[in-house]
Design a protein around this motif. Structure first.
Motif, mmCIF file in Angstrom:
data_model
loop_
_atom_site.group_PDB
_atom_site.id
_atom_site.type_symbol
_atom_site.label_atom_id
_atom_site.label_comp_id
_atom_site.label_asym_id
_atom_site.label_seq_id
_atom_site.Cartn_x
_atom_site.Cartn_y
_atom_site.Cartn_z
ATOM 1 N N SER A 258 40.300 42.201 39.143
ATOM 2 C CA SER A 258 41.724 42.298 38.808
ATOM 3 C C SER A 258 42.607 41.977 40.004
ATOM 4 N N TRP A 280 43.512 35.655 32.607
ATOM 5 C CA TRP A 280 43.184 37.056 32.325
ATOM 6 C C TRP A 280 42.037 37.158 31.324
ATOM 7 N N ASP A 334 40.627 45.168 31.203
ATOM 8 C CA ASP A 334 41.600 45.712 32.153
ATOM 9 C C ASP A 334 42.956 45.091 31.855
ATOM 10 N N PRO A 337 46.358 43.909 34.979
ATOM 11 C CA PRO A 337 46.837 42.646 35.552
ATOM 12 C C PRO A 337 47.800 41.897 34.638
#
Length: 390
Positions: A258, A280, A334, A337
């Protein structure tokens, strides 16, 4: 990929070096002295997390967003952490005095000094990641943590006293702070850079929700351990700790990916939102490629793994480890980010708050019903709420 691998190795090296000193110190200190030393580190680490407030992480967003004014942003970062750390240490002093010294007592002065020294001018990791130079992190981190281990072991061997170790570490961090100030003064090019359009507003708008989310996440990670030791005792906590032994490695791997992806997403978002999101998504796939096979193998062989590495006395921890492996499904995703890349971090606060409340309620319900397994299930439910919210 190369940057993420280097950053992961650097952070894992930090954990490796930190694991060396306790193995040596338990042979040089009495149980009471070692306990005093660990008590100091526990208080200091929590206070440091609050003092830093993820302000250093803002460099991963602000430098790519303002590439021509990087040192002006570094100056702001240093000023913000200086103010934050002073407020946190002053708050601790007031609370300790108000409670008659029952919070930290005689450790107040060393904890305060250590927190100030270790928190300030420690932006280098984030700065090097944001400017595409993660290789420097490995050298810096290795030298710094090796110095800590050497100083701690040397002080223990010479004095066999926890306070001597504590003050030796404080002196070491004081020297690091002085050296960082000299280096920053030498390389600072802020005066030659163009002024920022929003000198403080943009960074503070990023830091406030992001830092609050980090503090809540820290409380969330430690809540279940605190409840376990209070409700089930120290032996249960030992099994629970072994069951979550791999958590630092998983967090390090995911956070390294990240940290490398975030600056690139900010740069790409200036041209195309689709390019940033594609990066991402690729990071999410990498997380899945690395974490999911590990989860399957450990899930299948948790019993033999725990007994081989930690001994048969820790056999109950195998079930906790198997339950914990289910969290790998959540760890692959995640969302931070993606939110930080557009400086929209308030949902992180809301999700961590919802997760903390869920975990607390489920701990109260499930520990009486299922013991340690119930505690681990409560953590998973909290993580699920966090991921669903985001």
């Amino acid at each position: 990929g190369n940057r993420a691998a280097i950053l992961t190795l650097a952070r894992l090296a930090n954990y490796g070096l930190m694991l060396i000193s306790p193995v040596i110190l338990v042979r040089l200190l009495t149980i009471g002295q070692f306990g005093r030393y660990r008590e100091f580190l526990r208080y200091a680490s929590v206070l440091q997390s609050i003092a830093v407030f993820s302000i250093n992480d803002s460099l991963l967003y602000c430098i790519p967003a303002n590439p021509s004014s990087r040192w002006r942003i570094v100056r702001q970062t240093a000023a913000l952490i200086a103010c934050s750390s002073l407020i946190v240490v002053a708050g601790l002093a007031i609370l300790d005095r108000a409670t008659g010294g029952r919070m930290v007592g005689s450790l107040l002065l060393p904890i305060g000094l250590y927190t100030l020294f270790v928190s300030n001018l420690d932006f280098w990791d984030s700065y090097w990641v944001a400017t595409g130079r993660p290789a420097l992190i490995f050298a810096y981190s290795s030298v710094r943590f090796a110095a800590r281990v050497i100083v701690a072991v040397a002080a223990a061997a010479l004095t066999h006293d926890a306070r001597a170790i504590i003050w030796a570490l404080i002196a070491l961090e004081g020297v690091r702070l002085l050296g960082a100030a000299v280096v920053m003064t030498a390389v600072d090019r802020g005066r030659a850079e163009p002024p920022l359009a929003e000198p403080w507003r943009e960074q503070i708008r990023f830091c406030l929700p992001s830092g609050t989310a980090s503090v809540l996440a820290m409380l969330n990670r430690n809540l279940s351990s605190l409840v376990v030791v209070k409700a089930l005792g120290a032996v249960a906590l030992a099994d629970y700790t072994i069951g979550r032994y791999g958590e630092p490695v998983v967090q390090t791997l995911r956070n390294s990916v990240s940290a490398v992806v975030l600056p690139e997403m900010v740069r790409r978002d200036r041209d195309s939102r689709e390019q940033a999101l594609a990066l991402w998504q690729r990071a999410t796939v990498i997380n899945a490629i690395v974490l999911f096979p590990v989860a399957i193998v450990v899930e299948r062989f948790a019993g033999p793994l725990v007994e081989t590495v930690f001994g048969r006395s820790y056999a109950p921890a195998a079930l906790i480890l198997q339950i914990y492996m289910l969290s790998m499904l959540r760890e692959c995703f995640d969302f931070a980010p993606a939110l930080r890349a557009i400086n929209h971090t308030r949902p992180l606060v809301a999700s961590n708050t919802a997760s903390l409340i869920t975990c607390a309620v489920m701990l109260a319900v499930l520990i009486p019903l299922a013991g340690l397994a119930g505690a681990m299930i409560a953590v998973l439910l909290g993580m699920a709420v966090d991921g669903t919210w985001l």
